[in-house]
Design a protein around this motif. Structure first.
Motif, PDB file in Angstrom:
ATOM      1  N   LYS A  95     -10.612   0.873 -13.523  1.00  0.00           N
ATOM      2  CA  LYS A  95     -11.559   1.386 -12.541  1.00  0.00           C
ATOM      3  C   LYS A  95     -11.518   2.910 -12.587  1.00  0.00           C
ATOM      4  O   LYS A  95     -10.607   3.493 -13.167  1.00  0.00           O
ATOM      5  CB  LYS A  95     -11.152   0.874 -11.149  1.00  0.00           C
ATOM      6  CG  LYS A  95     -12.283   0.763 -10.190  1.00  0.00           C
ATOM      7  CD  LYS A  95     -11.915  -0.079  -8.993  1.00  0.00           C
ATOM      8  CE  LYS A  95     -13.104  -0.114  -8.059  1.00  0.00           C
ATOM      9  NZ  LYS A  95     -12.810  -0.794  -6.827  1.00  0.00           N
ATOM     10  N   ALA A  96     -12.474   3.573 -11.958  1.00  0.00           N
ATOM     11  CA  ALA A  96     -12.537   5.039 -11.988  1.00  0.00           C
ATOM     12  C   ALA A  96     -11.290   5.675 -11.377  1.00  0.00           C
ATOM     13  O   ALA A  96     -10.822   6.708 -11.850  1.00  0.00           O
ATOM     14  CB  ALA A  96     -13.786   5.546 -11.274  1.00  0.00           C
ATOM     15  N   VAL A  97     -10.729   5.066 -10.325  1.00  0.00           N
ATOM     16  CA  VAL A  97      -9.496   5.555  -9.716  1.00  0.00           C
ATOM     17  C   VAL A  97      -8.516   4.400  -9.622  1.00  0.00           C
ATOM     18  O   VAL A  97      -8.841   3.338  -9.069  1.00  0.00           O
ATOM     19  CB  VAL A  97      -9.738   6.147  -8.307  1.00  0.00           C
ATOM     20  CG1 VAL A  97      -8.420   6.575  -7.669  1.00  0.00           C
ATOM     21  CG2 VAL A  97     -10.693   7.329  -8.380  1.00  0.00           C
ATOM     22  N   VAL A  98      -7.330   4.611 -10.193  1.00  0.00           N
ATOM     23  CA  VAL A  98      -6.275   3.602 -10.171  1.00  0.00           C
ATOM     24  C   VAL A  98      -5.025   4.245  -9.597  1.00  0.00           C
ATOM     25  O   VAL A  98      -4.618   5.333 -10.014  1.00  0.00           O
ATOM     26  CB  VAL A  98      -5.995   3.043 -11.583  1.00  0.00           C
ATOM     27  CG1 VAL A  98      -4.828   2.069 -11.566  1.00  0.00           C
ATOM     28  CG2 VAL A  98      -7.240   2.373 -12.139  1.00  0.00           C
ATOM     29  N   ILE A  99      -4.429   3.555  -8.628  1.00  0.00           N
ATOM     30  CA  ILE A  99      -3.210   4.041  -7.989  1.00  0.00           C
ATOM     31  C   ILE A  99      -2.112   3.013  -8.196  1.00  0.00           C
ATOM     32  O   ILE A  99      -2.295   1.832  -7.885  1.00  0.00           O
ATOM     33  CB  ILE A  99      -3.423   4.275  -6.482  1.00  0.00           C
ATOM     34  CG1 ILE A  99      -4.550   5.271  -6.249  1.00  0.00           C
ATOM     35  CG2 ILE A  99      -2.115   4.733  -5.820  1.00  0.00           C
ATOM     36  CD1 ILE A  99      -4.958   5.419  -4.791  1.00  0.00           C
ATOM     37  N   PHE A 100      -0.983   3.465  -8.730  1.00  0.00           N
ATOM     38  CA  PHE A 100       0.202   2.630  -8.812  1.00  0.00           C
ATOM     39  C   PHE A 100       1.027   2.950  -7.576  1.00  0.00           C
ATOM     40  O   PHE A 100       1.315   4.111  -7.291  1.00  0.00           O
ATOM     41  CB  PHE A 100       0.996   2.910 -10.094  1.00  0.00           C
ATOM     42  CG  PHE A 100       0.272   2.428 -11.318  1.00  0.00           C
ATOM     43  CD1 PHE A 100       0.394   1.117 -11.752  1.00  0.00           C
ATOM     44  CD2 PHE A 100      -0.565   3.282 -12.028  1.00  0.00           C
ATOM     45  CE1 PHE A 100      -0.291   0.672 -12.867  1.00  0.00           C
ATOM     46  CE2 PHE A 100      -1.249   2.843 -13.146  1.00  0.00           C
ATOM     47  CZ  PHE A 100      -1.111   1.529 -13.570  1.00  0.00           C
ATOM     48  N   SER A 101       1.356   1.909  -6.840  1.00  0.00           N
ATOM     49  CA  SER A 101       1.907   2.053  -5.516  1.00  0.00           C
ATOM     50  C   SER A 101       3.039   1.060  -5.303  1.00  0.00           C
ATOM     51  O   SER A 101       3.280   0.187  -6.137  1.00  0.00           O
ATOM     52  CB  SER A 101       0.765   1.770  -4.520  1.00  0.00           C
ATOM     53  OG  SER A 101       1.202   1.724  -3.203  1.00  0.00           O
ATOM     54  N   LYS A 102       3.734   1.206  -4.192  1.00  0.00           N
ATOM     55  CA  LYS A 102       4.658   0.187  -3.702  1.00  0.00           C
ATOM     56  C   LYS A 102       4.215  -0.148  -2.289  1.00  0.00           C
ATOM     57  O   LYS A 102       3.834   0.741  -1.515  1.00  0.00           O
ATOM     58  CB  LYS A 102       6.104   0.675  -3.715  1.00  0.00           C
ATOM     59  CG  LYS A 102       6.692   0.745  -5.111  1.00  0.00           C
ATOM     60  CD  LYS A 102       8.166   1.026  -5.076  1.00  0.00           C
ATOM     61  CE  LYS A 102       8.727   1.031  -6.486  1.00  0.00           C
ATOM     62  NZ  LYS A 102      10.161   1.357  -6.493  1.00  0.00           N
ATOM     63  N   SER A 103       4.275  -1.406  -1.949  1.00  0.00           N
ATOM     64  CA  SER A 103       3.699  -1.874  -0.693  1.00  0.00           C
ATOM     65  C   SER A 103       4.294  -1.217   0.549  1.00  0.00           C
ATOM     66  O   SER A 103       3.610  -1.082   1.554  1.00  0.00           O
ATOM     67  CB  SER A 103       3.814  -3.393  -0.586  1.00  0.00           C
ATOM     68  OG  SER A 103       5.158  -3.799  -0.726  1.00  0.00           O
ATOM     69  N   LEU A 104       5.528  -0.774   0.505  1.00  0.00           N
ATOM     70  CA  LEU A 104       6.155  -0.162   1.675  1.00  0.00           C
ATOM     71  C   LEU A 104       6.293   1.361   1.569  1.00  0.00           C
ATOM     72  O   LEU A 104       6.964   1.972   2.391  1.00  0.00           O
ATOM     73  CB  LEU A 104       7.530  -0.789   1.921  1.00  0.00           C
ATOM     74  CG  LEU A 104       7.507  -2.284   2.245  1.00  0.00           C
ATOM     75  CD1 LEU A 104       8.924  -2.825   2.391  1.00  0.00           C
ATOM     76  CD2 LEU A 104       6.691  -2.570   3.482  1.00  0.00           C
ATOM     77  N   CYS A 105       5.624   1.963   0.596  1.00  0.00           N
ATOM     78  CA  CYS A 105       5.719   3.419   0.399  1.00  0.00           C
ATOM     79  C   CYS A 105       4.664   4.131   1.247  1.00  0.00           C
ATOM     80  O   CYS A 105       3.457   3.953   1.035  1.00  0.00           O
ATOM     81  CB  CYS A 105       5.528   3.761  -1.078  1.00  0.00           C
ATOM     82  SG  CYS A 105       5.462   5.524  -1.409  1.00  0.00           S
ATOM     83  N   CYS A 106       5.128   4.942   2.191  1.00  0.00           N
ATOM     84  CA  CYS A 106       4.189   5.624   3.092  1.00  0.00           C
ATOM     85  C   CYS A 106       3.322   6.641   2.347  1.00  0.00           C
ATOM     86  O   CYS A 106       2.151   6.815   2.679  1.00  0.00           O
ATOM     87  CB  CYS A 106       4.933   6.282   4.251  1.00  0.00           C
ATOM     88  SG  CYS A 106       6.098   7.554   3.774  1.00  0.00           S
ATOM     89  N   MET A 107       3.855   7.317   1.333  1.00  0.00           N
ATOM     90  CA  MET A 107       3.046   8.280   0.570  1.00  0.00           C
ATOM     91  C   MET A 107       1.961   7.560  -0.238  1.00  0.00           C
ATOM     92  O   MET A 107       0.843   8.052  -0.358  1.00  0.00           O
ATOM     93  CB  MET A 107       3.921   9.136  -0.344  1.00  0.00           C
ATOM     94  CG  MET A 107       4.729  10.175   0.401  1.00  0.00           C
ATOM     95  SD  MET A 107       3.733  11.241   1.489  1.00  0.00           S
ATOM     96  CE  MET A 107       2.694  12.082   0.329  1.00  0.00           C
TER      97      MET A 107
END
Length: 102
Positions: free
Chosen positions: A11-23
């Motif tokens: 997709k145009a914007v992809v974010i790798f995240s963790k479900s409990l990460c506030c940032m």
């Protein structure tokens, strides 16, 4: 790294995240408030999450999340995103990637 490249081009914007990460949550909200609908990969819930996390660290993501890709290109972590947002360059990146229409 191929896994990262494939996921980052979904997709145009992809974010790798963790479900409990506030940032990660804050960065995702920033994009949503700009009118962007990012693809978010919660690596703590992904079957290849540990592999993805190590690949992100090899890219220079310390901490590994949030890691943001715009137009398939690595933008960086929360600091990079906030810097681009504050200096106004993020909006143009999003337009160039086709994530924003206006």
């Amino acid at each position: 790294m191929d896994c990262i490249a494939n996921l980052a081009s979904e997709k145009a914007v992809v974010i790798f995240s963790k479900s409990l990460c506030c940032m990660s949550h804050a960065i995702t909200r920033l994009f949503q408030e700009q009118g962007v609908s990012p693809m978010v990969h919660e690596i703590d819930q992904h079957p290849r999450g540990k592999e993805i996390e190590m690949a992100l660290k090899r890219l220079g993501c310390i901490p590994a999340v949030p890691a943001v890709f715009v137009g398939g290109k690595f933008l960086g972590t929360a600091n990079n995103v906030m810097t681009a947002h504050i200096d106004g360059s993020l909006k143009q990146m999003l337009k160039d990637a086709g994530a924003l229409w206006l």
